[in-house]
Design an enzyme around this catalytic site. Structure first.
Site, mmCIF file in Angstrom:
data_model
loop_
_atom_site.group_PDB
_atom_site.id
_atom_site.type_symbol
_atom_site.label_atom_id
_atom_site.label_comp_id
_atom_site.label_asym_id
_atom_site.label_seq_id
_atom_site.Cartn_x
_atom_site.Cartn_y
_atom_site.Cartn_z
ATOM 1 N N ASN A 169 89.260 47.271 60.196
ATOM 2 C CA ASN A 169 90.483 46.476 60.339
ATOM 3 C C ASN A 169 90.133 45.209 61.135
ATOM 4 O OD1 ASN A 169 92.873 45.434 61.504
ATOM 5 N ND2 ASN A 169 93.936 47.340 61.081
ATOM 6 N N ASP A 196 92.212 42.650 61.980
ATOM 7 C CA ASP A 196 93.349 41.985 62.636
ATOM 8 C C ASP A 196 92.985 41.470 64.024
ATOM 9 O OD1 ASP A 196 94.728 42.998 60.494
ATOM 10 O OD2 ASP A 196 95.882 44.459 61.645
ATOM 11 N N HIS A 197 92.148 42.262 64.701
ATOM 12 C CA HIS A 197 91.870 41.988 66.120
ATOM 13 C C HIS A 197 91.020 40.735 66.298
ATOM 14 C CE1 HIS A 197 93.696 45.856 66.367
ATOM 15 N NE2 HIS A 197 92.901 46.207 65.378
ATOM 16 N N ARG A 217 93.942 31.115 71.102
ATOM 17 C CA ARG A 217 93.639 29.707 71.357
ATOM 18 C C ARG A 217 94.275 28.771 70.321
ATOM 19 N NH1 ARG A 217 89.394 27.831 74.705
ATOM 20 N NH2 ARG A 217 89.688 29.025 76.608
ATOM 21 N N HIS A 244 96.444 43.551 58.257
ATOM 22 C CA HIS A 244 97.898 43.718 58.305
ATOM 23 C C HIS A 244 98.550 42.337 58.411
ATOM 24 C CE1 HIS A 244 101.443 45.892 60.562
ATOM 25 N NE2 HIS A 244 101.847 45.222 59.505
ATOM 26 N N ARG A 280 101.512 40.828 59.252
ATOM 27 C CA ARG A 280 102.800 41.162 59.870
ATOM 28 C C ARG A 280 103.840 40.099 59.524
ATOM 29 N NH1 ARG A 280 103.891 44.573 64.126
ATOM 30 N NH2 ARG A 280 102.220 46.031 64.529
ATOM 31 N N ARG A 289 101.563 37.364 63.590
ATOM 32 C CA ARG A 289 101.000 37.202 64.932
ATOM 33 C C ARG A 289 99.469 37.225 64.955
ATOM 34 N NH1 ARG A 289 102.269 43.008 67.645
ATOM 35 N NH2 ARG A 289 104.371 42.516 67.017
ATOM 36 N N HIS A 290 98.855 37.876 63.965
ATOM 37 C CA HIS A 290 97.381 37.793 63.913
ATOM 38 C C HIS A 290 96.930 37.265 62.553
ATOM 39 C CE1 HIS A 290 98.111 41.907 62.592
ATOM 40 N NE2 HIS A 290 98.236 42.380 63.820
ATOM 41 N N GLU A 298 97.637 46.013 54.571
ATOM 42 C CA GLU A 298 98.607 46.769 55.370
ATOM 43 C C GLU A 298 99.889 45.949 55.466
ATOM 44 O OE1 GLU A 298 96.690 48.216 58.992
ATOM 45 O OE2 GLU A 298 98.707 48.449 59.799
ATOM 46 N N THR A 325 101.093 47.309 68.725
ATOM 47 C CA THR A 325 100.371 47.739 67.534
ATOM 48 C C THR A 325 101.307 48.671 66.769
ATOM 49 O OG1 THR A 325 98.376 48.868 66.743
ATOM 50 C CG2 THR A 325 99.279 49.643 68.830
ATOM 51 N N THR A 326 100.858 49.216 65.642
ATOM 52 C CA THR A 326 101.730 50.094 64.852
ATOM 53 C C THR A 326 101.840 51.433 65.584
ATOM 54 O OG1 THR A 326 100.826 48.973 62.933
ATOM 55 C CG2 THR A 326 102.154 50.932 62.514
ATOM 56 N N GLU A 347 97.931 58.061 55.103
ATOM 57 C CA GLU A 347 97.022 57.853 56.234
ATOM 58 C C GLU A 347 97.712 58.435 57.458
ATOM 59 O OE1 GLU A 347 95.009 54.090 56.629
ATOM 60 O OE2 GLU A 347 95.098 54.190 58.817
ATOM 61 N N HIS A 400 93.833 54.869 63.662
ATOM 62 C CA HIS A 400 94.504 54.403 64.872
ATOM 63 C C HIS A 400 93.888 54.996 66.133
ATOM 64 C CE1 HIS A 400 97.450 52.455 67.344
ATOM 65 N NE2 HIS A 400 97.849 51.811 66.271
ATOM 66 N N GLY A 413 89.757 49.660 63.795
ATOM 67 C CA GLY A 413 89.744 48.237 64.115
ATOM 68 C C GLY A 413 89.434 47.930 65.558
HETATM 69 N N1 PXP Z 1 95.355 52.103 60.171
HETATM 70 C C1 PXP Z 1 96.576 51.546 60.314
HETATM 71 C C2 PXP Z 1 97.596 51.837 59.265
HETATM 72 C C3 PXP Z 1 96.870 50.706 61.413
HETATM 73 O O1 PXP Z 1 98.098 50.174 61.542
HETATM 74 C C4 PXP Z 1 95.863 50.433 62.352
HETATM 75 C C5 PXP Z 1 96.140 49.532 63.512
HETATM 76 O O2 PXP Z 1 96.259 48.227 63.133
HETATM 77 C C6 PXP Z 1 94.602 51.013 62.146
HETATM 78 C C7 PXP Z 1 94.381 51.872 61.065
HETATM 79 C C8 PXP Z 1 93.456 50.763 63.080
HETATM 80 O O3 PXP Z 1 93.789 51.149 64.377
HETATM 81 P P1 PXP Z 1 92.855 50.709 65.569
HETATM 82 O O4 PXP Z 1 92.882 49.225 65.611
HETATM 83 O O5 PXP Z 1 93.499 51.335 66.761
HETATM 84 O O6 PXP Z 1 91.485 51.237 65.280
#
Ligand code: PXP
Length: 254
Positions: free
Chosen positions: A10, A12-13, A21, A46, A48, A52-53, A76, A106-107, A157, A200, A222
């Site tokens: 993932n 997103d981070h 920034r 994801h 959103r 936001r990301h 996502e 987060t979710t 999932e 997650h 992620g």
């Molecule tokens: N799967 C889903 C559906 C998620 O929403 C997330 C978090 O964005 C992840 C996996 C990955 O979670 P993490 O970033 O905590 O590893």
């Protein structure tokens, strides 16, 4: 032993750091390219509602990169008209339907499929019809699994956040309870013909407990991997996670 568990990254981070920034770096698309070159099985992102990301141009570029590598993009998304339309137009390999709340970091929880049966079912059938492999991000709750089966979701999932939090907080009783729930949930979904993924909060320490459960086909990770990449690089963090998954999965008696 069954075939290996797929690992999805993932990204997103990476976008979260970039957006702190407001510039161009670090680029989640470059992270995806590096991860795919390092052998990751797919990319999750994801989009959103509040962007936001990940933003729209990221998701299109991520889809293109995944296509170049011949690996899946797991899109996502919240169940909104906008996101369903976008998925149908973009046709990612997979879509993972998640609940979304503006204030959450987060979710935080799973989708309430049982309570929102018609609404979720409509989205699943539109995405199924578009040839997108649709998964529902749910808690390890039997009612949610049965509801996922009744809306014909091909994949679920399971949200492993509570399990991983309990491990890190040293709450052994809660951890044992959550792990037991996850095992039973995986079995129940598998019996109903649903492919099982999990994600997650997974890190190097928690992954083995999860990868030892029979019938889990994919892990989406992620935050930990991107954080670890700061110290040892993305390729090394993915390689280590891959090894841990494979060693644990090898212990599964088919
Ligand atoms: N799967 C889903 C559906 C998620 O929403 C997330 C978090 O964005 C992840 C996996 C990955 O979670 P993490 O970033 O905590 O590893």
């Amino acid at each position: 032993m069954s075939e290996r568990i797929r690992l999805g990254l993932n990204v997103d981070h990476v976008a979260t750091v970039r957006n702190a920034r407001g510039g161009h770096a670090p680029d989640p698309v470059r992270a995806a390219q590096l991860a795919l070159a390092a052998g990751v099985d797919g990319i999750t992102a994801h989009l959103r509602e509040d962007r936001r990301h990940i933003v729209d141009k990221d998701i299109l570029a991520l889809k293109a990169v995944c296509d170049d590598f011949g690996r899946p993009l797991n899109f996502e998304m919240a169940i909104t008209e906008e996101m369903v339309e976008m998925a149908v137009a973009m046709k990612p390999h997979a879509a993972c339907l998640v609940p979304e709340r503006r204030q959450e970091r987060t979710t935080e929880g799973g989708l309430d499929v049982a309570g929102q049966h018609n609404w979720v079912g409509k989205a699943v059938s539109r995405l199924n019809d578009a040839g997108i492999r649709t998964s529902l991000f749910i808690a390890t709750d039997p009612a949610q699994i049965d509801a996922a089966a009744s809306v014909k979701a091909p994949v679920v999932e399971f949200h492993t956040g509570a399990l991983c939090d309990a491990f890190r907080d040293g709450q052994q009783t809660v951890f044992d309870h959550e792990l037991n729930r996850l095992r039973q949930a995986v079995e129940r979904a598998h019996e109903r013909g649903i492919e099982v993924h999990a994600g997650h909060g997974i890190d190097y320490e928690t992954v083995a407990y999860i990868a030892r459960i029979p019938h889990i086909r994919e892990l989406n990770i992620g935050h930990f991997l991107i954080g670890e990449a700061i110290f040892i690089g993305l390729e090394a963090s993915l390689r280590r996670m891959r090894e841990l998954i494979d060693v644990a999965h090898a212990e599964v008696v088919a």
